[in-house]
Enzyme design. Structure first.
Site, short mmCIF file in Angstrom:
data_model
loop_
_atom_site.label_atom_id
_atom_site.label_comp_id
_atom_site.label_asym_id
_atom_site.label_seq_id
_atom_site.Cartn_x
_atom_site.Cartn_y
_atom_site.Cartn_z
N LYS A 54 -9.37 -51.42 -34.01
CA LYS A 54 -8.17 -52.14 -33.56
C LYS A 54 -7.69 -53.11 -34.63
O LYS A 54 -6.49 -53.21 -34.91
CB LYS A 54 -8.47 -52.91 -32.26
CG LYS A 54 -8.59 -52.01 -31.05
CD LYS A 54 -9.15 -52.77 -29.85
CE LYS A 54 -9.51 -51.81 -28.73
NZ LYS A 54 -10.23 -52.45 -27.63
N GLN A 98 -12.63 -57.80 -25.35
CA GLN A 98 -13.30 -56.50 -25.32
C GLN A 98 -14.35 -56.46 -24.20
O GLN A 98 -15.14 -57.39 -24.05
CB GLN A 98 -13.95 -56.24 -26.69
CG GLN A 98 -14.58 -54.87 -26.84
CD GLN A 98 -13.58 -53.72 -26.79
OE1 GLN A 98 -12.43 -53.87 -27.19
NE2 GLN A 98 -14.01 -52.58 -26.30
N ASP A 121 -3.83 -55.68 -22.83
CA ASP A 121 -4.65 -54.65 -22.18
C ASP A 121 -4.09 -54.28 -20.81
O ASP A 121 -4.48 -53.26 -20.23
CB ASP A 121 -6.08 -55.16 -21.97
CG ASP A 121 -7.06 -54.62 -22.99
OD1 ASP A 121 -6.83 -53.50 -23.49
OD2 ASP A 121 -8.05 -55.31 -23.26
N1 GUN Z 1 -13.72 -51.44 -23.30
C1 GUN Z 1 -13.54 -50.10 -23.18
N2 GUN Z 1 -12.23 -49.81 -23.20
C2 GUN Z 1 -11.56 -50.97 -23.33
C3 GUN Z 1 -10.17 -51.30 -23.43
O1 GUN Z 1 -9.26 -50.46 -23.38
N3 GUN Z 1 -9.90 -52.61 -23.57
C4 GUN Z 1 -10.87 -53.55 -23.62
N4 GUN Z 1 -10.50 -54.81 -23.73
N5 GUN Z 1 -12.16 -53.29 -23.53
C5 GUN Z 1 -12.49 -51.99 -23.38
#
Ligand code: GUN
Length: 283
Positions: A54, A98, A121
């Site tokens: 990311k 995350q 998100d």
């Molecule tokens: N953990 C697994 N997938 C995601 C996601 O799309 N966003 C976040 N913040 N954590 C995750």
């Protein structure tokens, strides 16, 4: 019949180029450089890898990435204080915490504390509720990516039978709502569903988002269907497999996403797009 591959990597690259152009426009016309704060607590190897991808994609699109690494022992109060600081920071347009968080943390309380306008998100209950009500919202990135992939096959989803396997807040539920907004006839299946095979085999669009390698067999695929595989499962030999038995399903499906190279790259591209939307809202 051999299914055509839906190339998520190529479609994501196109989207990322569009996002980069919008970033240039925002910065030249409005002096705004979209910034993303990523909060990673602990050292889960999968999370480390996602966060790294990311941050790289963020910089490649001309945006700023603010990385916050916290130890596994972080307290609820420390995490809440960081989220509040990011909420107040005008250089931060998007906040991504995350998941999963360390076990001592109440994750919902942390997600609830994120400013809904910075919630790239789409996990905040305000955004989840707005999506369910058909109002403009920041929407979770993986479901957005799945819909975009399905639309490369079927530009209109109206009247198609879509079956979503999995009911998580991150993928299954928001995806079902997005498909409904596009006028598909949507069925959600989960671990208690009876006759999963029969329901799955009725789908024009079949999405698997469970986290169980090769759960979807060839018998669960309707001839000619569009199969979208959200699963990323590490096998004992170290290789990656989706939730779909790719070899068997691709004999029957019309279109199918590979793992890796299908949904995964789209998630990151949609995150960038969500960020640009969040930054555009404040310009
Ligand atoms: N953990 C697994 N997938 C995601 C996601 O799309 N966003 C976040 N913040 N954590 C995750």
């Amino acid at each position: 019949m051999s299914a055509r591959i839906i190339d998520g990597k190529a479609i994501a690259a196109e989207l990322r180029a569009k996002v980069a152009a919008e970033v240039t426009r925002l910065s030249t016309q409005h002096g705004v450089t979209p910034g993303l704060a990523v909060v990673l607590a602990g050292n889960n190897p999968a999370s480390e890898s996602y966060v790294g991808s990311k941050a790289k994609a963020t910089k490649e699109a001309g945006m700023t990435s603010f990385d916050h690494r916290l130890p596994d022992s972080v307290s609820q109060a420390e995490l809440m204080a960081l989220v509040n600081k990011l909420n107040a920071d005008p250089a931060v347009h998007g906040i991504l915490v995350q998941l999963p968080l360390p076990q001592q943390i109440d994750a919902q309380q942390v997600l609830d504390a994120v400013d809904p306008t910075k919630d790239v998100d789409g996990f905040h209950p305000v955004n989840a509720g707005r999506l369910a009500s058909g109002l403009p919202a920041l929407v979770p990135c993986t479901p957005l990516g799945c819909v975009l992939l399905a639309k490369t096959v079927h530009p209109s989803l109206a009247g198609l039978d879509a079956v979503v396997i999995g009911r998580s807040n991150i993928v299954g539920k928001p995806l079902a709502l997005l498909l409904l907004q596009k006028d598909a006839t949507v069925t959600i299946c989960h671990s208690k569903s009876r006759d999963l095979e029969k329901i799955a085999a009725s789908a024009d669009i079949l999405v698997a988002a469970v986290g169980k390698a090769k759960l979807i067999t060839g018998r669960m695929v309707k001839p000619g269907a569009c199969v979208i595989d959200v699963g990323v499962n590490r096998l004992t030999d170290g290789s990656l497999a989706g939730d779909v038995d790719f070899a068997a399903a691709s004999e029957i499906a019309g279109w199918i996403t590979p793992v890796p190279g299908g949904v995964g790259p789209m998630t990151i591209a949609m995150l960038l797009e969500n960020r640009v939307r969040a930054a555009s809202a404040v310009k």
